[in-house]
Motif scaffolding. Structure first.
Motif, PDB file in Angstrom:
ATOM      1  N   THR A  81     -41.720  11.991 -21.208  1.00 42.68           N
ATOM      2  CA  THR A  81     -41.561  11.577 -22.595  1.00 42.68           C
ATOM      3  C   THR A  81     -42.923  11.382 -23.268  1.00 42.68           C
ATOM      4  OG1 THR A  81     -41.580   9.230 -22.093  1.00 42.68           O
ATOM      5  CG2 THR A  81     -39.435  10.334 -22.012  1.00 42.68           C
ATOM      6  N   VAL A  82     -42.865  11.302 -24.588  1.00 39.99           N
ATOM      7  CA  VAL A  82     -44.068  11.039 -25.368  1.00 39.99           C
ATOM      8  C   VAL A  82     -44.716   9.736 -24.895  1.00 39.99           C
ATOM      9  CG1 VAL A  82     -44.847  10.410 -27.680  1.00 39.99           C
ATOM     10  CG2 VAL A  82     -43.256  12.337 -27.359  1.00 39.99           C
ATOM     11  N   LEU A  83     -43.880   8.716 -24.732  1.00 42.53           N
ATOM     12  CA  LEU A  83     -44.397   7.419 -24.301  1.00 42.53           C
ATOM     13  C   LEU A  83     -45.074   7.526 -22.932  1.00 42.53           C
ATOM     14  CD1 LEU A  83     -44.673   4.373 -24.556  1.00 42.53           C
ATOM     15  CD2 LEU A  83     -42.349   4.136 -23.676  1.00 42.53           C
ATOM     16  N   GLU A  84     -44.418   8.234 -22.001  1.00 47.51           N
ATOM     17  CA  GLU A  84     -45.009   8.363 -20.666  1.00 47.51           C
ATOM     18  C   GLU A  84     -46.337   9.106 -20.720  1.00 47.51           C
ATOM     19  OE1 GLU A  84     -41.126   8.375 -17.703  1.00 47.51           O
ATOM     20  OE2 GLU A  84     -41.630  10.215 -18.762  1.00 47.51           O
ATOM     21  N   ASN A  85     -46.405  10.134 -21.553  1.00 46.66           N
ATOM     22  CA  ASN A  85     -47.665  10.847 -21.706  1.00 46.66           C
ATOM     23  C   ASN A  85     -48.759   9.904 -22.185  1.00 46.66           C
ATOM     24  OD1 ASN A  85     -47.976  14.000 -21.507  1.00 46.66           O
ATOM     25  ND2 ASN A  85     -45.843  13.616 -22.018  1.00 46.66           N
ATOM     26  N   LEU A  86     -48.409   9.067 -23.166  1.00 49.11           N
ATOM     27  CA  LEU A  86     -49.414   8.141 -23.695  1.00 49.11           C
ATOM     28  C   LEU A  86     -49.821   7.123 -22.631  1.00 49.11           C
ATOM     29  CD1 LEU A  86     -47.954   7.635 -27.272  1.00 49.11           C
ATOM     30  CD2 LEU A  86     -50.071   8.823 -26.657  1.00 49.11           C
ATOM     31  N   GLU A  87     -48.840   6.615 -21.900  1.00 46.41           N
ATOM     32  CA  GLU A  87     -49.170   5.648 -20.843  1.00 46.41           C
ATOM     33  C   GLU A  87     -50.129   6.260 -19.836  1.00 46.41           C
ATOM     34  OE1 GLU A  87     -45.020   3.044 -20.653  1.00 46.41           O
ATOM     35  OE2 GLU A  87     -45.288   4.797 -19.378  1.00 46.41           O
ATOM     36  N   LEU A  88     -49.890   7.530 -19.499  1.00 46.05           N
ATOM     37  CA  LEU A  88     -50.772   8.174 -18.525  1.00 46.05           C
ATOM     38  C   LEU A  88     -52.174   8.356 -19.096  1.00 46.05           C
ATOM     39  CD1 LEU A  88     -48.232  10.643 -16.987  1.00 46.05           C
ATOM     40  CD2 LEU A  88     -49.485   8.874 -15.762  1.00 46.05           C
ATOM     41  N   GLY A  89     -52.260   8.443 -20.421  1.00 47.03           N
ATOM     42  CA  GLY A  89     -53.582   8.521 -21.052  1.00 47.03           C
ATOM     43  C   GLY A  89     -54.414   7.292 -20.726  1.00 47.03           C
ATOM     44  N   ALA A  90     -53.721   6.160 -20.518  1.00 48.08           N
ATOM     45  CA  ALA A  90     -54.430   4.919 -20.180  1.00 48.08           C
ATOM     46  C   ALA A  90     -54.324   4.622 -18.694  1.00 48.08           C
ATOM     47  CB  ALA A  90     -53.855   3.761 -20.990  1.00 48.08           C
ATOM     48  N   PHE A  91     -54.176   5.676 -17.868  1.00 48.71           N
ATOM     49  CA  PHE A  91     -53.966   5.468 -16.429  1.00 48.71           C
ATOM     50  C   PHE A  91     -55.176   4.837 -15.761  1.00 48.71           C
ATOM     51  CE2 PHE A  91     -54.249   6.818 -12.010  1.00 48.71           C
ATOM     52  CZ  PHE A  91     -53.008   6.444 -11.535  1.00 48.71           C
ATOM     53  N   GLN A  92     -56.357   5.255 -16.187  1.00 46.07           N
ATOM     54  CA  GLN A  92     -57.527   4.818 -15.434  1.00 46.07           C
ATOM     55  C   GLN A  92     -57.724   3.313 -15.548  1.00 46.07           C
ATOM     56  OE1 GLN A  92     -61.140   6.037 -17.617  1.00 46.07           O
ATOM     57  NE2 GLN A  92     -59.836   7.766 -18.192  1.00 46.07           N
ATOM     58  N   PRO A  93     -58.294   2.722 -14.480  1.00 45.30           N
ATOM     59  CA  PRO A  93     -58.367   1.267 -14.352  1.00 45.30           C
ATOM     60  C   PRO A  93     -59.004   0.593 -15.574  1.00 45.30           C
ATOM     61  CG  PRO A  93     -59.256   2.353 -12.384  1.00 45.30           C
ATOM     62  CD  PRO A  93     -58.882   3.428 -13.333  1.00 45.30           C
ATOM     63  N   ALA A 100     -53.817  11.960 -29.124  1.00 48.61           N
ATOM     64  CA  ALA A 100     -53.509  10.533 -29.000  1.00 48.61           C
ATOM     65  C   ALA A 100     -53.628  10.097 -27.549  1.00 48.61           C
ATOM     66  CB  ALA A 100     -52.105  10.257 -29.521  1.00 48.61           C
ATOM     67  N   ARG A 101     -53.111  10.918 -26.640  1.00 45.52           N
ATOM     68  CA  ARG A 101     -53.177  10.583 -25.229  1.00 45.52           C
ATOM     69  C   ARG A 101     -54.628  10.448 -24.777  1.00 45.52           C
ATOM     70  NH1 ARG A 101     -50.928  14.830 -20.843  1.00 45.52           N
ATOM     71  NH2 ARG A 101     -52.800  15.892 -21.574  1.00 45.52           N
ATOM     72  N   ALA A 102     -55.468  11.374 -25.269  1.00 47.42           N
ATOM     73  CA  ALA A 102     -56.879  11.315 -24.874  1.00 47.42           C
ATOM     74  C   ALA A 102     -57.538  10.049 -25.396  1.00 47.42           C
ATOM     75  CB  ALA A 102     -57.615  12.549 -25.378  1.00 47.42           C
ATOM     76  N   THR A 103     -57.137   9.598 -26.591  1.00 47.16           N
ATOM     77  CA  THR A 103     -57.785   8.397 -27.128  1.00 47.16           C
ATOM     78  C   THR A 103     -57.312   7.134 -26.416  1.00 47.16           C
ATOM     79  OG1 THR A 103     -56.101   8.085 -28.835  1.00 47.16           O
ATOM     80  CG2 THR A 103     -58.004   9.420 -29.428  1.00 47.16           C
ATOM     81  N   MET A 104     -56.208   7.228 -25.695  1.00 46.97           N
ATOM     82  CA  MET A 104     -55.678   6.054 -24.986  1.00 46.97           C
ATOM     83  C   MET A 104     -56.657   5.492 -23.956  1.00 46.97           C
ATOM     84  SD  MET A 104     -52.574   5.040 -25.902  1.00 46.97           S
ATOM     85  CE  MET A 104     -51.898   4.186 -24.476  1.00 46.97           C
ATOM     86  N   SER A 105     -57.610   6.307 -23.511  1.00 48.95           N
ATOM     87  CA  SER A 105     -58.564   5.796 -22.530  1.00 48.95           C
ATOM     88  C   SER A 105     -59.819   5.255 -23.213  1.00 48.95           C
ATOM     89  CB  SER A 105     -58.930   6.898 -21.536  1.00 48.95           C
ATOM     90  OG  SER A 105     -59.559   7.963 -22.221  1.00 48.95           O
ATOM     91  N   GLU A 106     -59.794   5.184 -24.545  1.00 44.34           N
ATOM     92  CA  GLU A 106     -60.970   4.777 -25.319  1.00 44.34           C
ATOM     93  C   GLU A 106     -62.219   5.477 -24.807  1.00 44.34           C
ATOM     94  OE1 GLU A 106     -60.639   0.354 -25.326  1.00 44.34           O
ATOM     95  OE2 GLU A 106     -60.202   0.785 -27.441  1.00 44.34           O
ATOM     96  N   PRO A 107     -62.234   6.786 -24.882  1.00 39.90           N
ATOM     97  CA  PRO A 107     -63.347   7.528 -24.275  1.00 39.90           C
ATOM     98  C   PRO A 107     -64.627   7.369 -25.071  1.00 39.90           C
ATOM     99  CG  PRO A 107     -61.946   9.006 -25.533  1.00 39.90           C
ATOM    100  CD  PRO A 107     -61.276   7.662 -25.575  1.00 39.90           C
ATOM    101  N   SER A 108     -65.748   7.519 -24.361  1.00 36.89           N
ATOM    102  CA  SER A 108     -67.008   7.541 -25.098  1.00 36.89           C
ATOM    103  C   SER A 108     -67.258   8.948 -25.640  1.00 36.89           C
ATOM    104  CB  SER A 108     -68.163   7.069 -24.219  1.00 36.89           C
ATOM    105  OG  SER A 108     -68.108   7.712 -22.966  1.00 36.89           O
ATOM    106  N   LEU A 109     -66.618   9.951 -25.031  1.00 35.95           N
ATOM    107  CA  LEU A 109     -66.736  11.312 -25.570  1.00 35.95           C
ATOM    108  C   LEU A 109     -65.364  11.973 -25.529  1.00 35.95           C
ATOM    109  CD1 LEU A 109     -68.433  13.764 -26.537  1.00 35.95           C
ATOM    110  CD2 LEU A 109     -68.709  14.380 -24.137  1.00 35.95           C
TER     111      LEU A 109
END
Ligand SMILES: Nc1ncnc2c1ncn2[C@@H]1O[C@H](COP(=O)(O)OP(=O)(O)O)[C@@H](O)[C@H]1O
Ligand SMILES: [Mg+2]
Lengths: 323, 240, 297
Positions: B96-108, B150-159
């Motif tokens: 799902t969309v939600l699961e995709n977003l959650e996985l975007g924030a997977f990293q610790p 959106a998923r990529a931004t979920m990890s608050e990336p520096s790049l």
């Protein structure tokens, strides 16, 4: 292959061909050992053609081996080919090239039949699974084949006197060399280049006008032909062809293993792998009879852990990066 | 050059024996949008995949805030703050969309704050909130691209690395995409953007590099390159 | 045409088929997980199931532990063993991404386990006979065996737990993501080795659970595992590769097919028909029988 290597190969083959003339050799243990090495090397080449060069992992070699073996046994025991000629020369089915050719052809035709739908529909692992299922179906068909296939018992060929393994040895050696030479020639031809192209990048090959299905089916059928001939050869050795013996999965698993250990996608890898692995198995069988399959299992695992590219090291194994 | 966020030097990459990049050097400064443009097959995707660890370089160095990431696995590079939206989006279509977003924030680094990050993403992409329980594969092309970003931004990336985000989208959606990129930039996200849509890309970019069959052909500010007659002729179909 | 047998018989057939098929189902769920992340056909799964059955038998006859109670031992041990198998045997091959190598390691493991069992326990058929082995129970108005029904429950519970893990936990979601697209998963910071090891741990612990079901229901021998692997593969394909509930359903369907073919045609044809269905499904419905058609963009 370098020139030196070619000469070495010629010398080795010549020495092997002359071996039966050495006094006592025929009765020595290593004589039948070598016969089996040749047989497995042929099977390994068969698998290598479709999987190593063609990139299609087939798990159905045992079906083609069994088809060749059964074809030979049926033609022979029913005397379907030579009629009254056979009555005059009852030994004539031995290594009869026509019978052996039929063994290969039946397997190849079956491969085209099953390969066309499988290869046009299935890719990668699905193809591997499909061939595995095909192998099991063929086995059941032969078990249920009634008088024609001899059911669960199988067929016993009309064994006429056979007191030496020499002819078996020579035929096996000859077939092994012929297979290797044929594959060598094939892989240098335009067809071989197309096969490699399809293995390395099917899309690109197709974009370059290669009929990829045709190329893959041809490799599958060629591989089946070789396995069928090997099965035919085995019938002359074993006489009793039964579903459990000639459709045994070992006829698929061992050649696969030998090829990978020797070096997938190389010409000498399957032969080297057959020699080394069969030696390990046989040695284990003699030295530690109770444990030998344990040792065989361990050997495969260790070989894969420490020699994943095979002994030839030139192994152009296919690396898949998911796109 | 300690303040460089991304510094690529003399990068060489090959597929088997076939070279794809020959000694490419480029850099991205914090807080900027950098565009990487070039014809089809120039090696843009190859470069991005090498940065995020999906491909290994043959030679050269890639540094993020001074730390080399050559030889690191993609998941380690992701955890160093690099988010890559690959060509083709790389969505988990069956999820799902939600699961995709959650996985975007997977990293610790991000996982404990998944909830807040999700809220933040939903304010920027309200459509995704409506579609939260839908499978990603069932979204329209534009929505899928939004989800990938959106998923990529979920990890608050520096790049944030974007590989052809406008590919296959209608002109209207492409406009939305570019304004979104500018919004993200406004929030302080550093972006490395690969685009076929060269005019647009150069307009939003602070700085740009032009890749030509595996080598760097030109570089300059977005405005300089837009004005460059060579560029106009080669890539924007402007006749002399 | 033949006369349709009375409904009790049909119900009996269906029930027995479904109960037996659930065991293929659990094996298939394990295969599905391992295939999902590693794209490996783990041919040794059946051998692991039989190994677990021997282990259960040893616990029963050696320590007097009830076979169903031994689930509490076998499942955690399976998790650890699966983890170790991945780290020790498959980790390197997975990193190399050479699938021949992983496949062969699985084959080697199968040989090894089969033959170790032969060396330790002999090649004869073994079984576990408890006070309730012959007990029958009434289910849906049909008499069936208690142990088979327990096996079915184990299969349901095992699959249910795996489903919960995959759907409700973030690590489970990572496993699903990795199964769908490993490259994209790594870009999320997901470590392939971690999800592979998790898939293996769960897969082998399911083999353990299946081992309990097998030990209590069937006589078995060291070489019975391979056919189990094949059946599990068929179940997997019927259910749709990578679809966990589908794998269980595929196993049950396979059990039904076997039961019906055995009754209406003959026992000799069950395998051919099962594999025939397998081939047809692979070719014409590779996404499995139970997945909704999914449009590809
Ligand atoms: N997986 C691959 N295997 C072999 N060659 C590749 C692969 N991917 C890309 N290439 C080649 O590398 C070059 C650069 O491709 P790519 O990086 O995709 O370019 P771009 O993204 O700029 O269109 C092209 O010549 C392409 O054919
Ligand atoms: Mg590209």
């Amino acid at each position: 292959m370098s020139r030196a290597l070619q000469w070495i190969a010629v010398l080795v083959v010549a020495a092997l061909a002359l071996l039966p003339f050495v006094p006592g050799a025929v009765d020595a243990y290593y004589f039948s050992f070598l016969f089996f090495v040749f047989l497995y090397a042929i099977m390994a080449q068969s698998w290598n053609l479709v999987a190593g060069y063609g990139g299609q992992i087939s798990l159905g070699s045992h079906a083609f081996f069994g088809l060749g073996a059964y074809t030979t046994a049926i033609l022979w025991s029913g005397n379907y080919l030579w009629g009254s000629l056979y009555d005059a020369h009852p030994g004539m089915y031995y290594f009869d090239p026509v019978t052996m050719l039929f063994g290969g052809l039946v397997a190849a035709v079956a491969a085209v039949f099953i390969g066309l739908p499988l290869l046009s529909k299935l890719h990668g692992d699905y193809f591997a699974l499909g061939t595995l299922g095909f192998g099991e179906i063929v086995k059941v068909l032969f078990v249920n084949g009634g008088d024609f296939t001899g059911g669960a018992f199988g067929i016993v060929a009309p064994a006429s006197a056979f007191d030496t393994l020499r002819p078996h040895y020579w035929v096996a050696l000859g077939l092994m060399v012929a297979t290797a030479l044929a594959i060598r020639a094939l892989m240098r031809s335009r067809y071989g280049l197309a096969l490699i192209a399809v293995r390395d990048d099917e899309m690109a090959a197709s974009a370059n006008g290669i009929d990829t299905l045709k190329v893959k089916v041809a490799a599958f059928a060629g591989s089946a032909f070789i396995a069928g001939v090997a099965g035919s050869l085995y019938t002359y050795y074993i006489f009793h062809v039964g579903p459990d013996s000639v459709f045994d999965l070992d006829w698929m698993l061992l050649p696969l293993m030998m090829t990978v250990v020797g070096g997938t996608g190389t010409l000498l890898g399957p032969i080297l792998g057959a020699l080394v692995m069969y030696a390990v198995f046989d040695l284990a069988r003699i030295v530690v009879p109770d444990y030998h399959p344990v040792i065989s299992g361990l050997t495969i695992i260790l070989a894969m852990l420490f020699l994943p590219k095979g002994m030839m090291r030139l192994g152009v194994m296919q690396r898949r990066k998911s796109a | 050059m300690a303040n460089r966020l991304l510094e690529i030097s003399d990068l060489e990459v090959a597929y088997g024996d076939v070279g794809a990049l020959w000694g490419v050097s480029l850099h991205v400064d914090p807080g900027t949008i950098v565009a990487l443009v070039g014809a089809n097959g120039a090696g843009k995707t190859t470069l991005l995949r090498t940065v995020s660890g999906l491909l290994r370089p043959k030679a050269g160095d890639i540094r993020v805030s001074g730390r080399s990431l050559v030889g690191k696995a993609p998941q380690e590079i992701a955890r160093m703050g690099i988010a890559h939206v690959p060509e083709g989006r790389g969505l988990f279509r069956q999820m799902t969309v939600l699961e995709n977003l959650e996985l975007g924030a997977f990293q610790p680094r991000a996982r404990p704050r998944t909830k807040q990050l999700l809220e933040k993403a939903y304010t920027l992409f309200p459509r995704l909130k409506e579609r939260a329980q839908q499978k990603a594969g069932s979204l329209s092309g534009g929505e899928q691209q939004m989800l990938a970003i959106a998923r990529a931004t979920m990890s608050e990336p520096s790049l944030l690395i974007l590989d052809e985000p406008s590919l296959g989208l209608s002109p209207l959606v492409v406009q939305q995409m570019f304004s979104l990129i500018q919004t993200l930039h406004g929030q302080g996200v550093t972006i490395l953007l690969v685009e076929q849509n060269i005019h647009q890309a150069l307009k939003v970019a602070d700085y740009a590099f032009v890749l030509q069959t595996g080598s760097l052909a030109m570089q300059g500010t977005g405005a300089e390159l837009i004005a460059d007659p060579e560029i106009q002729k080669a890539y924007m179909g402007v006749l002399e | 045409m033949f006369n349709l047998p009375p409904p009790e018989i049909l119900l009996q057939l269906s029930l027995n088929g479904a109960l037996g098929g659930a065991m293929y189902g659990v094996a298939a769920v394990g295969l599905s997980l391992i295939f999902g992340t590693m794209r490996l056909i783990f041919l040794a799964q059946g051998a692991m199931i039989i190994l677990a059955a021997y282990f259960v038998r040893a616990l029963f006859y050696g320590l007097g532990i009830d076979p169903f109670l031994s689930l509490l031992i076998v499942v955690p041990v399976g998790l650890v063993v699966g983890w170790l198998i991945y780290q020790g045997l498959f980790r390197k091959a997975a990193a190399e991404e050479d699938r021949n190598v992983s496949l062969l390691i699985a084959v080697g493991l199968m040989f090894l386990v089969q033959n170790l069992m032969t060396v330790i326990w002999g090649g004869n058929t073994a079984g576990v006979v408890t006070s309730y082995t012959a007990t029958g129970i009434e289910l849906l108005g049909v008499r069936t065996s208690f142990t088979r029904s327990m096996g079915f429950l184990i299969a349901l519970a095992g699959t249910g737990l795996v489903m919960l893990f995959l759907r409700k936990t973030i690590v489970g979601k990572a496993v699903r993501a990795a199964s769908e697209d490993m490259d994209a998963a790594t870009l999320m910071g997901i470590s392939p080795h971690r999800v592979n090891a998790i898939a293996f741990a769960i897969g082998i612990s399911l083999a353990g659970a299946a081992g309990v079901a097998v030990a209590t229901t069937f006589p078995f021998n060291p070489f019975a595992g391979f056919i189990f692997s094949l059946k599990a593969l068929v179940a997997l394909a019927l259910g749709g590769i990578g679809n966990v509930t589908g794998a269980l359903a595929g196993g049950i369907l396979l059990g039904l097919i076997e039961a019906y073919v055995q009754f209406f045609i003959s026992g000799g044809w069950t395998n051919a028909i099962a594999y025939g269905v397998f081939l047809l499904v692979l070719m014409f419905k590779p996404e499995g029988l139970f997945s909704r058609p999914y449009k590809k963009a």
